[in-house]
Design an enzyme around this catalytic site. Structure first.
Site, PDB file in Angstrom:
ATOM      1  N   PRO A 357       0.835  -1.222   0.000  1.00 28.79           N
ATOM      2  CA  PRO A 357       0.000   0.000   0.000  1.00 28.79           C
ATOM      3  C   PRO A 357       0.857   1.254   0.000  1.00 28.79           C
ATOM      4  O   PRO A 357       2.062   1.209   0.289  1.00 28.79           O
ATOM      5  CB  PRO A 357      -0.815  -0.144   1.287  1.00 28.79           C
ATOM      6  CG  PRO A 357      -0.024  -1.063   2.149  1.00 28.79           C
ATOM      7  CD  PRO A 357       0.684  -1.999   1.232  1.00 28.79           C
ATOM      8  N   LYS A 362       8.276   2.117   0.055  1.00 28.97           N
ATOM      9  CA  LYS A 362       8.837   1.340  -1.052  1.00 28.97           C
ATOM     10  C   LYS A 362       9.918   2.133  -1.783  1.00 28.97           C
ATOM     11  O   LYS A 362      11.015   1.623  -2.045  1.00 28.97           O
ATOM     12  CB  LYS A 362       7.713   0.950  -2.022  1.00 28.97           C
ATOM     13  CG  LYS A 362       6.639   0.076  -1.424  1.00 28.97           C
ATOM     14  CD  LYS A 362       5.618  -0.353  -2.449  1.00 28.97           C
ATOM     15  CE  LYS A 362       4.829   0.811  -3.011  1.00 28.97           C
ATOM     16  NZ  LYS A 362       3.995   1.492  -1.977  1.00 28.97           N
ATOM     17  N   SER A 676     -13.143 -13.350  -0.934  1.00 29.45           N
ATOM     18  CA  SER A 676     -12.841 -13.485   0.489  1.00 29.45           C
ATOM     19  C   SER A 676     -13.988 -13.086   1.399  1.00 29.45           C
ATOM     20  O   SER A 676     -13.911 -13.294   2.612  1.00 29.45           O
ATOM     21  CB  SER A 676     -11.597 -12.662   0.837  1.00 29.45           C
ATOM     22  OG  SER A 676     -11.832 -11.286   0.621  1.00 29.45           O
ATOM     23  N   LYS A 719      -5.392  -7.348   6.727  1.00 29.93           N
ATOM     24  CA  LYS A 719      -6.758  -7.469   7.250  1.00 29.93           C
ATOM     25  C   LYS A 719      -6.761  -7.494   8.778  1.00 29.93           C
ATOM     26  O   LYS A 719      -7.612  -6.863   9.419  1.00 29.93           O
ATOM     27  CB  LYS A 719      -7.402  -8.737   6.689  1.00 29.93           C
ATOM     28  CG  LYS A 719      -7.649  -8.696   5.191  1.00 29.93           C
ATOM     29  CD  LYS A 719      -8.189 -10.011   4.678  1.00 29.93           C
ATOM     30  CE  LYS A 719      -8.436  -9.960   3.171  1.00 29.93           C
ATOM     31  NZ  LYS A 719      -8.942 -11.249   2.638  1.00 29.93           N
TER      32      LYS A 719
END
Length: 775
Positions: A357, A362, A676, A719
């Site tokens: 995200p 990064k 999911s 999650k």
């Protein structure tokens, strides 16, 4: 002399495409037998008078009187020359005449004519028009030939008929014979002058445009000729002084660069051929600059230059830990690569893809890796790139051609082994200009990039020593063949504790320094930072958290700039005033769930999120309605969940009625898809049909099958962290996902309760305690 007050019978000379005006003298060639007979008839008379008229249709070879214009000119034959088949005449036109009656058509034309004098008048308008015509005529002739200087007052003296000038201009101007006939037929002096004025204005406009075009072309040609002559003179002067010219100096510089450059043999041979070709090209030629730029690029590329890698593992660990908190997997992967390079220096550089995200570090991680290795760092973004020539380069035949981004990065780095970061690889575009992802498949393939050929460079270059790192928020949009060429490393979101450490060690010092504050001037207690994390910056990364901290630092800087000297200590109660109202109220949401509502977990590009599934029964409507901007996979999961729950109503002790069911997933503006949410939908439907509510402290994720199995899903860490941010302490996961818990921080694993389910009944037992389920 000819009596002009009477009518006369005269032989007629018909002309093609020519109108003869009064007062003019001009040569005429005659070949038609009838016309020759008419001339002979005129020569047999004392005054040698002939009537000259223009044919209406020039294509007719034997015209009759009716085929001629009615108005013509009487003329006297002044000179004649005969040959075998034609005669040459010089005639002097006298005045206008008009045919009143045809006398004969054979063997030549003869007609009765009368004189046709012009209506004249003396007025201010006529005088003004006469003066304007003289000005226009002078301008016309100066445009035709600037050397002509006409003096019209002597040419048309006050006592003479001004029509001498009008008809002379009519005879000189290049115009269609029909327009000339209109001028001849003009009934008055005023109308004739108006006709010739319009024609003069039109011709002057044409001549001015032609002059402008000619002058521009002559100016460009003259400039080039002048530059060429000056260059030749400069070279001659330099030769006399024993100095070399500019072109010779450039060629000599290129030869010296070639001698000093460390080039492969085949590249050196190509450069020598290009240099020999460059010496034959004139310096003023555009091709010279193209060839020169190409040679400069070849000689500046690092064909054998490289930086020495710092293979000290301890130093690498220290640098990576200084710049980034956590990220254990990535740091270990870099240490592994350093160990391999230490033992095998000829090993190929890795090609990594950091997926995670926004705001998790990064891009900055690439800079830290370059610093740890001691390599040059080059970065460019691929987001929105549509043209593959941006990567491969343009062919030199195009104007403004440039090498591709990869070759440009190597030229800037000055080494063949830099760390090149390709940002936002998941946001590549493609259109009619090409597909950049197809070019990347060669660039990022270790089996092919050892001889990469840029379109502009047009020579093979070894890219295998480059340490490529790409970044992406999601891998769904990356073509599978391209993704297969990269080693995927996922960066998950940070827990609240990790964000606290990042803020304490990295973000607060950086924002304090950027605001010009000292450590003793600005202080944030841990409880304040924790409140900011939970109430103002609920995200997977730390970008929004840093913005909030920067806002607090700037407000503190304002106080010191206004001569307040007391240290600023921001408390939790100060946040609404300094940052505005709280943005998230997680602890107040959904404290009690009604029947038909279940809490799910979702993965997004921004990290994890909680997802509430709501189901109600409606007395009328479609049997099964789905809303909330759901994708096809998610709709099929809902249908499978409903079918399974309905098939198990008896075992669960549910008395099922046949009303219609409506399932809704809030945040309808956001597209949602994926399998999911299957267990969450099954739980919401079971809660609805049984009337028993789900536990509000329990969230779940997992894919289901019609036979009741719970299948594993991805994004477990994101999650779980999203559930923790929402104060949810119990998580139901597929049994196969138990191995993913090792990626979680230890404190998160200790704080939360995890339940692993193999079948849907296992989920329902712990999510709806009142429901009776039998496996």
């Amino acid at each position: 002399m000819f009596d002009f007050n009477r009518t006369f019978v005269l032989p007629v000379l018909p002309l093609k495409n020519t109108v003869v005006f009064p007062y003019s003298t001009l040569p005429i060639s005659i070949a038609r037998p009838a016309s020759i007979a008419a001339v002979d008839e005129a020569l047999s008379t004392e005054n040698k008078m002939i009537a000259v008229f223009t044919q209406r249709d020039p294509e007719k070879d034997t015209p009759r009187t009716d085929d001629l214009y009615v108005v013509g000119t009487s003329a006297i034959i002044k000179l004649i020359t005969r040959s075998d088949s034609m005669i040459q005449l010089i005639i002097q036109a006298i005045e206008r005449i008009e045919i009143t009656q045809a006398e004969q058509d054979e063997p030549f034309l003869k007609a009765r004519v009368k004189t046709l004098p012009l209506l004249t008048e003396e007025s201010i308008e006529v005088e003004a028009l006469q003066r304007e015509l003289m000005d226009l005529a002078g301008k016309y002739f100066s445009l035709v030939n600037p050397d002509i200087k006409l003096n019209f007052p002597p040419f048309v003296s006050p006592g003479e008929d001004f029509m001498h000038l009008v008809y002379a201009l009519g005879q000189l101007l290049e115009q269609d014979f029909k327009k000339s006939q209109l001028l001849l037929e003009a009934p008055s002096q005023l109308s004739a002058m108006q006709i010739i004025r319009g024609r003069l204005v039109h011709e002057i406009q044409i001549l001015e445009v032609r002059k402008k075009i000619t002058d521009k072309a002559q100016s460009e040609i003259g400039k080039e000729q002048r530059n060429y002559i000056l260059r030749q003179q400069l070279q001659a002067i330099q030769k006399e002084l024993g100095e070399k010219g500019t072109a010779d100096e450039e060629i000599a510089q290129l030869h010296k660069k070639l001698e000093d450059a460390c080039l492969p043999d085949e590249i050196r041979g190509e450069v020598k051929r290009e240099l020999s070709r460059l010496e034959q090209i004139p310096q003023i030629s555009p091709e010279y600059q193209v060839a020169r730029a190409h040679l400069d690029l070849i000689l500046e590329l690092p064909w054998h230059k490289h930086t020495t890698d710092n293979l000290n593992l301890g130093n690498a660990r220290q640098v990576l830990d200084e710049d980034h908190y956590g990220l254990k997997d990535i740091k270990e992967r870099i240490i592994e690569q350093l160990a391999v390079m230490k033992l095998n220096p000829s090993a190929k550089a890795p090609i990594l893809c950091f997926a995670g995200p926004p705001g998790v570090g990064k891009t900055s991680l690439g800079q830290s890796i370059a610093r740890a290795l001691g390599r040059k760092f080059e970065r460019f973004s691929l987001g929105g790139m549509h043209d593959e020539a941006e990567l491969r380069g343009h062919r030199r035949t195009y104007i403004g051609a440039m090498p591709g981004r990869i070759i440009q990065a190597l030229r800037r780095a000055g080494a063949k082994n830099p760390l090149v970061m390709l940002d936002e690889i998941d946001k590549l575009g493609h259109d009619f200009r090409g597909d950049p992802s197809a070019a990347l498949m060669e660039i990022l393939d270790p089996a092919q990039n050892c001889a990469f050929r840029d379109n502009y460079l047009d020579l093979p270059f070894d890219l295998s020593k480059i340490f490529f790192i790409t970044t992406a928020n999601t891998i769904d949009t990356i073509p599978k063949p391209l993704l297969d060429r990269m080693e995927l490393i996922r960066l998950s979101g940070y827990s609240d504790e990790e964000k606290m450490e990042i803020a304490r060690h990295y973000l607060i010092p950086r924002q304090r320094s950027e605001a010009g504050l000292k450590e003793e001037q600005f202080f944030l207690p841990d409880e304040t930072v924790a409140a900011i994390i939970r109430r103002y910056a609920r995200e997977a990364g730390v970008r929004e958290l840093e913005r909030m901290l920067g806002k607090l630092a700037r407000k503190a800087a304002v106080r010191f700039a206004e001569d307040h000297h007391e240290p600023v200590r921001v408390q939790v109660v100060d946040l609404p005033e300094m940052l505005g109202p709280e943005r998230f109220f997680i602890e107040k949401l959904r404290q009690e769930l009604p029947a038909g509502v279940a809490t799910g977990l979702a993965w997004t590009e921004s990290g994890g999120d909680i997802l509430y599934i709501e189901a109600i029964e409606v007395p009328e409507g479609e049997k099964f309605t789905l809303t909330g901007h759901l994708g096809e996979v998610m709709k099929e999961s809902a249908m499978a969940a409903n079918s399974y729950v309905l098939s198990r109503c008896r075992e669960m002790g549910i008395d099922r009625h046949h009303e219609a069911v409506h399932i809704h997933v809030p945040a309808g503006a956001i597209p949602k898809d994926g399998p999911s949410a299957g267990v969450t939908m099954a739980t919401a439907l079971a809660s609805l049909y049984s009337g028993f509510p789900c536990r509000s402290d329990t969230a779940m994720t997992g894919e289901i099958t019609l036979s009741g199995l719970v299948l594993p899903v991805g994004g477990i860490k994101e999650k779980i962290l999203a559930a923790r941010r929402a104060n949810i302490t119990r998580i139901i996961l597929p049994g196969e996902n138990e191995k993913d818990l090792r990626d979680l921080p230890e404190n998160v694993r200790q704080e939360m309760e995890f339940i692993f389910a193999q079948r849907i009944e296992d989920v329902l037992k712990v999510a709806i305690p009142e429901l009776h389920c039998s496996s």
